[in-house]
Design a protein around this motif. Sequence first.
Motif, PDB file in Angstrom:
ATOM      1  N   LEU A 187      32.275 -41.108  11.172  1.00 49.92           N
ATOM      2  CA  LEU A 187      33.112 -42.311  11.245  1.00 49.92           C
ATOM      3  C   LEU A 187      33.992 -42.446  10.011  1.00 49.92           C
ATOM      4  N   ALA A 188      33.455 -42.117   8.847  1.00 47.92           N
ATOM      5  CA  ALA A 188      34.246 -42.167   7.617  1.00 47.92           C
ATOM      6  C   ALA A 188      35.390 -41.155   7.684  1.00 47.92           C
ATOM      7  N   THR A 189      35.098 -39.960   8.192  1.00 46.66           N
ATOM      8  CA  THR A 189      36.131 -38.939   8.364  1.00 46.66           C
ATOM      9  C   THR A 189      37.219 -39.443   9.300  1.00 46.66           C
ATOM     10  N   ALA A 190      36.810 -40.020  10.417  1.00 46.60           N
ATOM     11  CA  ALA A 190      37.777 -40.541  11.396  1.00 46.60           C
ATOM     12  C   ALA A 190      38.626 -41.650  10.790  1.00 46.60           C
ATOM     13  N   SER A 191      38.012 -42.510   9.977  1.00 49.05           N
ATOM     14  CA  SER A 191      38.770 -43.615   9.375  1.00 49.05           C
ATOM     15  C   SER A 191      39.874 -43.091   8.468  1.00 49.05           C
TER      16      SER A 191
ATOM     17  N   GLY B  35      43.491 -29.572  12.020  1.00 46.71           N
ATOM     18  CA  GLY B  35      42.147 -29.009  11.917  1.00 46.71           C
ATOM     19  C   GLY B  35      41.706 -28.867  10.470  1.00 46.71           C
ATOM     20  N   ALA B  36      42.582 -28.333   9.631  1.00 49.46           N
ATOM     21  CA  ALA B  36      42.263 -28.189   8.206  1.00 49.46           C
ATOM     22  C   ALA B  36      42.088 -29.563   7.554  1.00 49.46           C
ATOM     23  N   ALA B  37      42.948 -30.511   7.912  1.00 46.61           N
ATOM     24  CA  ALA B  37      42.848 -31.856   7.331  1.00 46.61           C
ATOM     25  C   ALA B  37      41.534 -32.522   7.707  1.00 46.61           C
ATOM     26  N   ILE B  38      41.127 -32.382   8.964  1.00 45.10           N
ATOM     27  CA  ILE B  38      39.853 -32.981   9.386  1.00 45.10           C
ATOM     28  C   ILE B  38      38.688 -32.313   8.675  1.00 45.10           C
ATOM     29  N   LEU B  39      38.702 -30.993   8.590  1.00 42.53           N
ATOM     30  CA  LEU B  39      37.624 -30.271   7.906  1.00 42.53           C
ATOM     31  C   LEU B  39      37.517 -30.692   6.445  1.00 42.53           C
ATOM     32  N   LEU B  40      38.638 -30.719   5.739  1.00 47.80           N
ATOM     33  CA  LEU B  40      38.619 -31.086   4.319  1.00 47.80           C
ATOM     34  C   LEU B  40      38.169 -32.534   4.117  1.00 47.80           C
ATOM     35  N   THR B  41      38.609 -33.424   4.996  1.00 49.98           N
ATOM     36  CA  THR B  41      38.196 -34.823   4.908  1.00 49.98           C
ATOM     37  C   THR B  41      36.709 -34.955   5.202  1.00 49.98           C
ATOM     38  N   PHE B  42      36.221 -34.200   6.165  1.00 55.21           N
ATOM     39  CA  PHE B  42      34.788 -34.203   6.489  1.00 55.21           C
ATOM     40  C   PHE B  42      33.961 -33.752   5.285  1.00 55.21           C
ATOM     41  N   ILE B  43      34.393 -32.695   4.621  1.00 55.79           N
ATOM     42  CA  ILE B  43      33.682 -32.208   3.432  1.00 55.79           C
ATOM     43  C   ILE B  43      33.683 -33.283   2.340  1.00 55.79           C
ATOM     44  N   ALA B  44      34.819 -33.946   2.155  1.00 60.00           N
ATOM     45  CA  ALA B  44      34.880 -35.037   1.173  1.00 60.00           C
ATOM     46  C   ALA B  44      33.903 -36.144   1.547  1.00 60.00           C
ATOM     47  N   ALA B  45      33.795 -36.467   2.835  1.00 66.54           N
ATOM     48  CA  ALA B  45      32.874 -37.510   3.289  1.00 66.54           C
ATOM     49  C   ALA B  45      31.417 -37.113   3.042  1.00 66.54           C
ATOM     50  N   VAL B  46      31.104 -35.843   3.235  1.00 66.21           N
ATOM     51  CA  VAL B  46      29.740 -35.367   2.964  1.00 66.21           C
ATOM     52  C   VAL B  46      29.406 -35.570   1.486  1.00 66.21           C
ATOM     53  N   PHE B  47      30.305 -35.153   0.603  1.00 66.64           N
ATOM     54  CA  PHE B  47      30.049 -35.310  -0.827  1.00 66.64           C
ATOM     55  C   PHE B  47      29.962 -36.782  -1.218  1.00 66.64           C
ATOM     56  N   LEU B  48      30.818 -37.601  -0.638  1.00 65.79           N
ATOM     57  CA  LEU B  48      30.769 -39.035  -0.923  1.00 65.79           C
ATOM     58  C   LEU B  48      29.434 -39.614  -0.471  1.00 65.79           C
ATOM     59  N   ALA B  49      28.953 -39.208   0.703  1.00 62.78           N
ATOM     60  CA  ALA B  49      27.650 -39.683   1.185  1.00 62.78           C
ATOM     61  C   ALA B  49      26.526 -39.230   0.268  1.00 62.78           C
TER      62      ALA B  49
ATOM     63  N   SER C 165      41.578 -44.353   1.218  1.00 61.84           N
ATOM     64  CA  SER C 165      40.686 -43.684   2.171  1.00 61.84           C
ATOM     65  C   SER C 165      39.253 -43.640   1.662  1.00 61.84           C
ATOM     66  N   LEU C 166      39.085 -43.298   0.399  1.00 66.33           N
ATOM     67  CA  LEU C 166      37.737 -43.208  -0.161  1.00 66.33           C
ATOM     68  C   LEU C 166      37.064 -44.575  -0.249  1.00 66.33           C
ATOM     69  N   VAL C 167      37.825 -45.621  -0.496  1.00 65.39           N
ATOM     70  CA  VAL C 167      37.246 -46.968  -0.488  1.00 65.39           C
ATOM     71  C   VAL C 167      36.718 -47.290   0.915  1.00 65.39           C
ATOM     72  N   ILE C 168      37.532 -47.044   1.922  1.00 67.50           N
ATOM     73  CA  ILE C 168      37.116 -47.323   3.306  1.00 67.50           C
ATOM     74  C   ILE C 168      35.957 -46.418   3.708  1.00 67.50           C
ATOM     75  N   MET C 169      36.063 -45.138   3.388  1.00 65.99           N
ATOM     76  CA  MET C 169      34.982 -44.203   3.719  1.00 65.99           C
ATOM     77  C   MET C 169      33.687 -44.618   3.034  1.00 65.99           C
ATOM     78  N   GLY C 170      33.779 -44.992   1.770  1.00 65.53           N
ATOM     79  CA  GLY C 170      32.591 -45.416   1.040  1.00 65.53           C
ATOM     80  C   GLY C 170      31.981 -46.683   1.635  1.00 65.53           C
TER      81      GLY C 170
END
Length: 137
Positions: A17-21, A59-73, A125-130
């Motif tokens: 959900l954070a990635t999607a946001s 595809g690359a943008a979603i993957l990179l954002t997903f990885i950022a979300a994993v690290f943030l989590a 984005s990171l504020v919302i994801m967090g």
Amino acid sequence: MHIHFDLMTLNWLAIVLATASAFVLGGIWYGPIFGKQWMAEFGFNEEEIAKRHPAKIFGAAILLTFIAAVFLAMIIGHDSNYHYGALWGFMIGFGPVGMFIGVHYVFEQRSLKLFIINALYPALSLVIMGAIIGAMA
């Protein structure tokens, strides 16, 4: 603070959900809000953008954002709430991420306008994801 390296304990729904946001925000940010200014600052036009391969880019943008979300989590952890998550997103987004974008822009001699557009997107984005990750912790 305890960083969680056990990937099995992460809330994967929150990460998705954070990635999607961030992806939705990016579409709005670089579309109707700042799309024309962003293209003008880089010297792009609609025709050049249309020629790009959307599956590779998105595809690359979603993957990179997903990885950022994993690290943030991993940083936010399990014992959290949306305030704490948003705070971590702010600290990371406006701190290291925004400032390193600024360093690149100083050396590349890019405009302040472009810096603001490109640095505020990941920060927001990171504020919302967090907040999402923290709320679902």
